[in-house]
Design an enzyme around this catalytic site. Structure first.
Site, PDB file in Angstrom:
ATOM      1  CB  SER A  42      43.629  42.167 -25.791  1.00  0.00           C
ATOM      2  OG  SER A  42      44.038  43.262 -26.120  1.00  0.00           O
ATOM      3  CB  ALA A 133      45.992  40.723 -29.320  1.00  0.00           C
ATOM      4  CE  LYS A 134      48.771  48.370 -23.938  1.00  0.00           C
ATOM      5  NZ  LYS A 134      49.954  48.625 -24.422  1.00  0.00           N
ATOM      6  CB  VAL A 135      49.234  39.674 -26.118  1.00  0.00           C
ATOM      7  CG1 VAL A 135      49.903  38.451 -25.303  1.00  0.00           C
ATOM      8  CG2 VAL A 135      47.936  39.529 -26.544  1.00  0.00           C
ATOM      9  CE1 TYR A 139      53.838  47.026 -25.599  1.00  0.00           C
ATOM     10  CE2 TYR A 139      52.514  44.970 -25.513  1.00  0.00           C
ATOM     11  CZ  TYR A 139      52.540  46.297 -25.713  1.00  0.00           C
ATOM     12  OH  TYR A 139      51.375  46.958 -25.910  1.00  0.00           O
TER      13      TYR A 139
END
Ligand code: PMP
Length: 286
Positions: A42, A133-135, A139
């Protein structure tokens, strides 16, 4: 100062579970290395500096969780954020934030599943934000879908991708069971590369359930005999209706329950064969 992080959602993070062992009083971090791999990926996708090596991250997580002397299952959030005032284009300097919270597992058998809807919001696409990507900022997409679902009387949304095929839930991945085959959207379906999804694929193989990773249409969702969501937070969450159409007979399906049972056995160290490196015992503080 973390202004860029607060203002622009400029951070990458992981949500990692630690479950109380089936055999000892220890807490077992589940697939820690895989979560840190994804945290690094990420950072890479977002061009964010990653100044911490794995032992430093492991040490930070261990000390913060152990210092809290939890006696129950835990969820730990590890966040890499901009350390100074920064701007939306900052690549560093970065800092790390470790935030554990006690969070008990969802025990089975579950009486009911959740009522889901197909969201009118589209899941983020590689042409705007990389879904892998865990950005933090990503969210907001799930937030719109989740709040719309709740406003309309549903528990959760299912988001479709730009092609109109299934992507995932807001913060979870999805599986359907139909005609003897368990299917989940493939990595090009605008999903996060979920660690729980990978765990379910491995559990299904062990239980001799045929699995595929492919595109799933809305009509197939309606025809599925079983549907469930999965994620570190969602664990295994059965879906009992979609757009008010009952899934199967409306109760938790056999395959979903069998996977849920095995999932709990794996994360607590109770299963017979658990791949090396999946469980990391936390060391108590001295
Ligand atoms: N999709 C999104 C957008 C998520 O935030 C999560 C939770 N991390 C998942 C899927 C499930 O991923 P994992 O199984 O790795 O927790």
């Amino acid at each position: 100062m973390v202004a860029a992080t607060a203002q622009f959602g400029l951070n990458v993070f992981e949500g990692i579970r630690a479950y109380k062992s089936a055999h000892t009083d220890q807490l077992l971090l589940f697939r820690f290395d895989d979560h840190i791999d994804r945290l690094e990926h990420s950072c890479g996708l977002l061009d964010l500096a990653m100044p911490y090596n794995r032992p430093a991250i492991a040490n930070a997580v261990n000390s913060v969780v152990a210092a809290n002397s939890y006696t129950n299952d835990v969820a730990v959030r590890v966040t890499i954020l901009i350390a100074d005032e920064g701007s939306w284009s900052s690549m560093g300097p970065t800092d790390m934030f470790v935030a554990p919270i006690e969070r008990p597992r969802r025990t089975r058998p579950l009486a009911n599943g959740v009522a889901a809807c197909v969201s009118s919001w589209e899941r983020i696409d590689d042409r705007s934000f990389p879904p892998l990507a865990k950005v933090g900022a990503n969210y907001i997409n799930g937030r719109y879908a989740h709040l719309e679902a709740q406003r309309n009387g549903y528990d959760l949304p299912l988001l479709m991708n730009r092609r109109g095929t299934l992507a995932e839930g807001a913060g979870s991945c999805a599986f359907i069971y139909r005609n003897g085959v368990l299917s989940t959207p493939n990595l090009a379906s605008s999903i996060l590369e979920s660690i729980t999804r990978d765990t379910v694929l491995s559990i299904a193989a062990e239980l001799n359930i045929e699995v595929t990773q492919r595109e799933i249409s809305r009509s197939e969702l309606y025809l599925a005999e079983e549907v469930f969501l999965c994620g570190s937070a969602a664990e295994i969450t059965p879906v009992s209706s979609i757009d008010r159409r009952q899934v199967g007979d409306g109760t938790v399906g056999e395959i979903t329950d069998a996977i849920h049972e095995q999932y709990l056995r794996v994360v607590t160290g109770h299963a017979d064969q658990i791949p090396d490196g999946w469980l990391t015992p936390l060391v108590p503080c001295t």
